[in-house]
Design an enzyme around this catalytic site. Structure first.
Site, short mmCIF file in Angstrom:
data_model
loop_
_atom_site.label_atom_id
_atom_site.label_comp_id
_atom_site.label_asym_id
_atom_site.label_seq_id
_atom_site.Cartn_x
_atom_site.Cartn_y
_atom_site.Cartn_z
N SER A 136 -46.30 26.51 27.32
CA SER A 136 -46.80 27.18 26.43
C SER A 136 -45.84 27.90 25.68
CB SER A 136 -47.69 28.22 26.97
OG SER A 136 -48.00 29.06 25.70
N TYR A 149 -48.92 35.85 32.25
CA TYR A 149 -48.90 34.32 31.48
C TYR A 149 -47.78 34.00 31.32
CZ TYR A 149 -50.91 30.71 29.04
OH TYR A 149 -51.08 29.00 28.57
N LYS A 153 -45.41 30.57 32.54
CA LYS A 153 -44.98 29.44 31.84
C LYS A 153 -43.65 29.36 31.74
CE LYS A 153 -49.21 27.74 31.16
NZ LYS A 153 -49.46 26.50 31.71
#
Length: 245
Positions: A136, A149, A153
């Protein structure tokens, strides 16, 4: 540029919907024998009802041992797409240990687990395979309420680089793609379909829009194919220029 995966067997995780489903279908159209893996059986059954020759497997990849058993039983693959992921969005000061563990179990630990099994069989069969991990733009830039998150990533990007280095001598290429917001169900759950939030993010993207599932799919298909035979260890932004600004 014509790309064919005829005779190739490919495992796609998180293939029940969104980007993973798009990848599985496009690879199938290019001739691959697809095994679609997801936690949600109903999503897989919907996929198989449209594409009966796609094999489906349901397992919660957060379960390390069960996942090992299931993926081991699936046999040898020529390529792997680690797409399955979760996003738990919390302000940094409110991030919990359980959210951290849940996120890393799926977004990082499961990638290690599944990739180990698939790559070992590639090595044993002397297969010059390819692996693509779906990362991402959040691994490269700070996004509000994305602490856990983003960290997961970022870890995935680092894992990708080490995988590329260690598997390269076996002829196995490993890359990742780093998309901007793609309005899948997961992105909507993260609040990106909110008009104000969406407008703010789009203002930071030179192309002025969010990405389409097909735009991620096309990059993944290229990185899995022999057309990218000298590309490994890269983190490819699919972000409309977000990271360039």
């Amino acid at each position: 540029m014509e790309i064919s995966f005829k005779g190739k067997r490919i495992l796609v995780t998180g293939a029940g919907q969104g980007i993973g489903r798009g990848i599985a279908v496009e690879l199938w159209r290019a001739g691959a024998n697809i095994v679609a893996l997801s936690r949600t059986r109903s999503h897989l059954e919907t996929l198989q009802s449209e594409y009966p020759s796609i094999d489906i497997v349901d397992v919660d990849i957060a379960d390390w041992q069960k996942t090992r058993e299931v993926v081991e039983s699936l046999g040898h693959f020529d390529a792997l797409v680690n797409n399955a992921a979760i996003a738990i969005c919390e302000p940094f000061l409110e991030c919990s240990a359980s959210s951290f563990d849940k996120t890393f179990d799926v977004n990082v630990k499961a990638v290690l687990n599944i990739s180990q099994i698939v790559a070992r069989k590639m090595v044993e069969n002397k297969t010059a395979g390819a692996i693509v991990n779906i990362s991402s733009q959040a691994s490269k830039a700070a996004l509000k309420d994305h602490a856990i998150y983003s960290a997961s990533k970022g870890a995935l990007d680092a894992l990708t680089r080490v995988m590329a280095m260690e598997l390269g001598p076996h002829g196995i290429r490993v890359n990742c793609v780093n998309p901007t917001v793609i309005l899948t169900e997961m992105a909507k759950a993260g609040g990106w379909n909110d008009p104000e939030r969406g407008k703010d993010m789009k203002s930071k993207i030179p192309l002025g829009r969010f990405g389409e599932v097909s735009e991620v799919v096309n990059a993944v298909v290229f990185l899995l194919s022999e057309k990218s035979s000298m590309i490994t260890g890269v983190e490819l932004p699919i972000d409309g220029g977000f990271l360039a600004t």
